[in-house]
Design an enzyme around this catalytic site. Structure first.
Site, PDB file in Angstrom:
ATOM      1  CB  THR A 228      -0.955   0.008   1.214  1.00  0.00           C
ATOM      2  OG1 THR A 228      -1.482  -1.300   1.404  1.00  0.00           O
ATOM      3  CG2 THR A 228      -2.084   0.991   1.008  1.00  0.00           C
TER       4      THR A 228
ATOM      5  CG  ASP B 103       4.366   1.499   7.597  1.00  0.00           C
ATOM      6  OD1 ASP B 103       4.172   0.732   6.628  1.00  0.00           O
ATOM      7  OD2 ASP B 103       5.241   1.303   8.457  1.00  0.00           O
ATOM      8  N   GLY B 104       1.614   1.104   5.902  1.00  0.00           N
ATOM      9  CA  GLY B 104       0.459   0.208   5.842  1.00  0.00           C
ATOM     10  C   GLY B 104       0.211  -0.443   7.185  1.00  0.00           C
TER      11      GLY B 104
ATOM     12  CD  GLU C   3       6.572  -1.561   8.872  1.00  0.00           C
ATOM     13  OE1 GLU C   3       6.375  -1.676   7.662  1.00  0.00           O
ATOM     14  OE2 GLU C   3       5.981  -2.259   9.703  1.00  0.00           O
TER      15      GLU C   3
ATOM     16  N   GLY D 237       5.129  -7.838   6.823  1.00  0.00           N
ATOM     17  CA  GLY D 237       6.337  -7.854   6.001  1.00  0.00           C
ATOM     18  C   GLY D 237       7.605  -7.925   6.838  1.00  0.00           C
TER      19      GLY D 237
HETATM   20  C1  5RP Z   1       5.224  -4.574   6.965  1.00  0.00           C
HETATM   21  C2  5RP Z   1       3.897  -4.062   7.357  1.00  0.00           C
HETATM   22  C3  5RP Z   1       2.978  -3.675   6.247  1.00  0.00           C
HETATM   23  O1  5RP Z   1       2.771  -2.313   6.308  1.00  0.00           O
HETATM   24  C4  5RP Z   1       1.686  -4.437   6.390  1.00  0.00           C
HETATM   25  O2  5RP Z   1       1.979  -5.833   6.355  1.00  0.00           O
HETATM   26  C5  5RP Z   1       0.690  -4.094   5.289  1.00  0.00           C
HETATM   27  O3  5RP Z   1       1.195  -4.493   4.048  1.00  0.00           O
HETATM   28  P1  5RP Z   1       0.390  -4.249   2.701  1.00  0.00           P
HETATM   29  O4  5RP Z   1       0.257  -2.779   2.514  1.00  0.00           O
HETATM   30  O5  5RP Z   1       1.244  -4.906   1.639  1.00  0.00           O
HETATM   31  O6  5RP Z   1      -0.954  -4.928   2.817  1.00  0.00           O
HETATM   32  O7  5RP Z   1       3.552  -3.915   8.512  1.00  0.00           O
HETATM   33  O8  5RP Z   1       5.931  -5.026   8.070  1.00  0.00           O
END
Ligand code: 5RP
Length: 232
Positions: free
Chosen positions: A37, A90-91, A112, A106
């Site tokens: 995202t 951030d996501g 983060e 991730g």
């Molecule tokens: C990585 C994270 C990501 O922000 C979370 O997993 C969301 O990922 P995505 O935007 O691909 O759905 O916390 O450590």
């Protein structure tokens, strides 16, 4: 580089990610999160930088966001040089009505958390599926390999169901950007995220858990390109 999100185009994530880039202004120091995202945000910031519309510096949270930012043309700095950030974007894997969030899908949640806590404003970008009344997805926990057994035992003792995260295209466990393991731990419905966060932080060997209590706002993108903003 291949990754867990490769080839998955999402109009919801794209709408949220691109909108979030519009919150960034010239002069900002921007925390750049990890995942599919916020990748849209980083690319949009890069576009605005290349078109000389924006003069910013970014601090990345992973090798993934570093690679995307470099390719997009976002100038980068470090927390050593720029310890105070204007905004971090951030996501998340899930968030609730109180804007408690679970992150770390991730395996980047330690950096983060450091980056988002260094920012005046922390914005999460999401698709609608990640909104929950009560948090219930597994909590990613980064652990020092030396402490894995004690952490596993301690997580079971507080009612968790811990699983060591396995790598893809590598035998054995995931190794984080910091050289550690990740344990994904289910707790069922998390009625009190702050209490659980405090318990997890007390376990020796836990580097960082994925419960975030510092989200200021969530931007949810919809498939038709519309946006919903939830603020604290
Ligand atoms: C990585 C994270 C990501 O922000 C979370 O997993 C969301 O990922 P995505 O935007 O691909 O759905 O916390 O450590």
């Amino acid at each position: 580089m291949t990754d867990r999100n490769q080839a998955k185009e999402s109009p919801e994530k794209k709408a949220a990610g691109i909108y979030a880039a519009s919150l960034v202004q010239s002069g900002d120091a921007v925390g750049l999160g990890t995942g599919s995202t916020v990748a849209y945000t980083i690319k949009e910031l890069g576009r605005r930088v290349r078109e000389e519309e924006l003069d910013i510096v970014g601090v990345v949270t992973s090798y993934q966001s570093e690679a995307i930012a470099i390719e997009a043309g976002v100038p980068l700095t470090t927390l050593a040089q720029t310890p105070k950030l204007t905004i971090a974007i951030d996501g998340a894997d899930q968030f609730d009505e109180n804007l408690f969030a679970i992150k770390g899908g991730g395996a980047a949640h330690t950096r983060e958390k450091i980056v988002s806590m260094s920012a005046d404003r922390f914005v999460v970008v999401s698709d609608p599926a990640k909104k929950a009344k009560t948090l219930s997805t597994f909590v990613p926990i980064e652990v020092m390999p030396f402490g894995k057994e004690l952490v596993m035992k301690s997580l079971k003792a507080i009612g968790g169901d811990p699983v060591l995260r396995a790598a893809v295209k590598k035998d054995g466990p995931v190794i984080t950007d910091n050289g550690n393991f990740v344990i994904d731990c289910s707790f069922g419905e998390i009625k009190n995220p702050a209490e659980l966060a405090a318990k997890l932080s007390q376990i020796p060997g836990v580097v960082e858990h994925g419960i975030f209590m510092n989200v200021d706002e969530v931007i949810i993108g919809n498939a038709d390109g519309s946006i919903e903003v939830i603020k604290k």
